[in-house]
Write an enzyme that holds these catalytic residues in place. Structure first.
Site, PDB file in Angstrom:
ATOM      1  N   GLU A 105     -36.725 -35.675  55.515  1.00 34.13           N
ATOM      2  CA  GLU A 105     -36.677 -35.351  56.548  1.00 34.13           C
ATOM      3  C   GLU A 105     -35.813 -35.541  57.038  1.00 34.13           C
ATOM      4  O   GLU A 105     -35.316 -35.982  57.894  1.00 34.13           O
ATOM      5  CB  GLU A 105     -38.136 -37.178  56.479  1.00 34.13           C
TER       6      GLU A 105
ATOM      7  N   ASP B 265     -33.736 -41.959  36.765  1.00 33.30           N
ATOM      8  CA  ASP B 265     -34.350 -42.399  34.897  1.00 33.30           C
ATOM      9  C   ASP B 265     -35.004 -42.224  34.628  1.00 33.30           C
ATOM     10  O   ASP B 265     -36.428 -42.195  35.155  1.00 33.30           O
ATOM     11  CB  ASP B 265     -33.810 -44.237  35.212  1.00 33.30           C
TER      12      ASP B 265
HETATM   13  C1  NOJ Z   1     -31.650 -44.098  29.995  1.00 33.56           C
HETATM   14  C2  NOJ Z   1     -30.752 -44.688  31.367  1.00 33.56           C
HETATM   15  O1  NOJ Z   1     -28.831 -44.450  31.317  1.00 33.56           O
HETATM   16  C3  NOJ Z   1     -30.862 -45.945  29.460  1.00 33.56           C
HETATM   17  O2  NOJ Z   1     -29.464 -47.043  29.964  1.00 33.56           O
HETATM   18  C4  NOJ Z   1     -31.722 -46.947  29.947  1.00 33.56           C
HETATM   19  O3  NOJ Z   1     -31.378 -48.244  28.813  1.00 33.56           O
HETATM   20  C5  NOJ Z   1     -32.710 -46.145  30.008  1.00 33.56           C
HETATM   21  N1  NOJ Z   1     -32.872 -45.356  30.347  1.00 33.56           N
HETATM   22  C6  NOJ Z   1     -33.901 -47.416  30.230  1.00 33.56           C
HETATM   23  O4  NOJ Z   1     -34.103 -47.506  31.380  1.00 33.56           O
END
Ligand code: NOJ
Length: 580
Positions: free
Chosen positions: A276, A226
């Site tokens: 690894e 993310d």
């Molecule tokens: C990207 C994620 O896909 C989204 O749903 C989220 O709100 C933001 N990052 C923050 O984590």
């Protein structure tokens, strides 16, 4: 049948074929499950892990290679689980660690790999670390795990700089010191309950190494990372004038919180950990990292998939391309140019849980325009046009060499919920921007629970009527049981595309432009990874039917005209006779 004479099948090579024995992830089709909305086993109106496990055979039959699960960790759910309070446990709403183990094992038994979501840019404010930081003094070890700064202005009551939150409003919030007096400010690029972690701190790095190992040891095959472009911040924390939604505020000038060079050291370190776990001589055992990085241009994105970094990066420029031949031609060419330069596959994607579903988005005419949510008061998109284009877009995407992601429900042609009453909305974007000039409805419309059956409570999502977001009326008619085995249905189209693509290793194929390409026609040749067949893929974006050369039509996203030409907003795969 009208034929455009014989076809020159040499074309202009854009991308060479991959080695036929290259590892699984280079051409994998990965299905995204949003756990809250896929299948609810216990009837509480929110999807869960036992629900997913029970329905995994559906994904094997669909023909995907792997599944990515959006977060399932312990969370107060202020951002639907992207606010993690404990990375080593499952939120009770989804189940238990044992349920996760069962799910991973069941997927592996079916030949499906499992990717999970790693959220390293921020924790939840409910995380033990953040609670400890609030209780500790400025400058303490506890505070140094996050980004705390003194305020600006004579009394420190202004934020340290002018950074905004991606979700609207200020990017900093002020805390009270343990004695109740106003204290320092902490950075949150997203919601106030998502404090950004300090990646300058080795203790933080070591902790996420351990989290990776925790899940790798439990058998997951990889991670979708993310906000992969956000972990490292320019340590001078300069004011900025750009939009928080683009990595570059003008060509060559990166925003100080996005795509900083330092992020790449983190991914090199993680890659060493994942490697690894590879069993020597067994490419099928490779574990992978996929970057969620909203970075432009394509060359910058390709830096995330250099040989010693991540394996994949979502191609959001493709997702953001408006409906038209020129735009797609450009993005396809640029993507291969940039990724081939670093030896990485291109990872195609059209929908996910953050954007308007492509069966709706592609009906919105203006080039590349993507609103953040559609509501009942907005002009309503043409559902039939959207579905027709979505089928054509997917039929084109799944013929492109590389990997691809499919978002749950797109295989049913599900549209966005575009008339959701506001009282149901849960996305923090809606709540943070309400009443301001940044106002946006948010992403709930693409997160609505799946319809599995036409009849029955919550269209088969679960055993009760409950559904955490309301399903629009159209969903029941699009349910899995209405489309399974039905010729011409979108589900059948996806199955056929995935089946043919896998059989002939199109993900490993080469790509060349066909001379049929023009201002309103996109036409390319995919010569399969095993070199045995060439398929001509034609998408017609223009009003007039495009005649085809001789060959066998394998698949068409919509019926051809009576004389065998490709009608508007349609993609066809044609097997050329010369290649048989
Ligand atoms: C990207 C994620 O896909 C989204 O749903 C989220 O709100 C933001 N990052 C923050 O984590």
């Amino acid at each position: 049948m009208t034929h455009a004479s014989t076809h020159d099948s040499s074309g202009t090579l854009v991308h060479p074929a991959d080695s036929p024995d290259s590892p699984w992830w280079r051409d994998a089709v990965i299905y995204q499950i949003y756990p809250r909305s896929w299948a609810d086993a216990n009837g509480d109106g929110i999807g869960d892990l036992p629900g997913i496990t029970a329905r995994l055979p559906y994904l094997r039959d669909l023909g995907v290679d792997a599944v990515w699960l959006s977060p399932f960790y312990v969370s107060p759910m202020n951002d639907a689980g992207y606010d993690v309070a404990d990375y080593r446990d499952i939120d009770p709403v989804f189940g238990t660690l044992e349920d996760a183990d069962t799910l991973i094992a069941a997927a592996h038994d079916l030949g499906l790999k499992i990717l999970i979501d790693l959220v390293p840019n921020h924790t939840s404010s409910e995380h033990e670390w953040f609670k400890a930081a609030l209780a500790a003094a400025p400058g303490s070890r506890e505070r140094n795990r996050y980004i705390f700064r003194d305020g600006s202005g004579p009394h420190g009551d202004l934020p340290p700089n002018n950074w905004r939150s991606v979700f609207g409003g200020q990017g900093w919030s002020r805390v009270n010191d343990p004695d109740g007096t106003p204290g320092q400010w902490y950075l949150h690029i997203f919601d106030t309950t998502q404090p950004d972690v300090n990646w300058e701190n080795e203790e933080v790095r070591a902790e996420y190494d351990a989290i990776l190992r925790f899940w790798l040891d439990r058998g997951v095959d990889g991670f979708r990372v993310d906000v992969a472009h956000g972990l490292v911040k320019d340590q001078t924390f300069p004011d900025t004038t750009g939009s928080m939604h683009t990595a570059e505020n003008e060509p060559g000038h990166r925003m100080p919180m996005w795509d900083q060079d330092g992020v790449h050291d983190i991914y090199r370190r993680w890659r060493r950990i994942l490697d690894e776990y590879t069993v020597p001589g067994d490419p099928d055992s490779e574990r992978i990292l996929c970057a969620e990085a909203w970075v432009q241009p394509e060359e910058r994105l390709a830096r995330y998939v250099r040989p010693d970094e991540m394996h994949q990066a979502f191609n959001f420029e493709f997702l953001d391309t408006g409906w038209g031949a020129a735009g797609y031609r450009h993005v396809i060419e640029e993507s291969y140019r940039s990724n081939d330069a670093v030896g990485a596959p291109t990872t195609w994607v059209l929908s996910n849980h953050d954007v308007i579903r492509h069966a709706t988005r592609l009906a919105i005419l203006s080039e590349g325009y993507r609103p953040n949510g559609i509501g009942a008061d907005d002009p309503q998109p043409d559902a039939e046009l959207g579905l027709r284009r979505a089928r054509a877009a997917t039929t084109m995407m799944l013929a492109l060499p590389g990997g691809a992601y499919v978002y749950q429900g797109e295989e049913l042609g599900l549209p966005e919920h575009t008339t959701m009453p506001d009282e149901w909305r849960q996305d923090p974007i809606f709540h943070r921007t309400k009443g301001t000039d940044e106002f946006a409805l948010g992403r709930d419309g693409c997160r609505v629970p799946m319809p599995w059956t036409k009849e029955g409570p919550s269209a088969g999502f679960g055993p009760s009527e409950r559904s955490w977001l309301p399903q629009p009326a159209a969903y029941a008619g699009l349910a899995v049981d209405q489309q399974q085995g039905v010729p011409g249905s979108t589900l059948t189209l996806y199955r056929d595309l995935l089946d043919y693509r896998r059989k002939h290793r199109f993900g490993h194929g080469s790509l060349a432009w066909s001379p049929l390409t023009d201002a309103t026609t996109l036409a390319f040749l995919n010569t399969s990874g095993d070199g045995t067949r060439t398929v001509l893929v034609v998408t017609n974006f223009g009003p007039d039917p495009v005649p085809l050369p001789g060959g066998d039509v394998i698949i068409a996203s919509s019926p051809l005209t009576d004389d065998g030409a490709v009608p508007t907003d349609t993609t066809v795969w044609l097997r050329l006779p010369s290649a048989s």
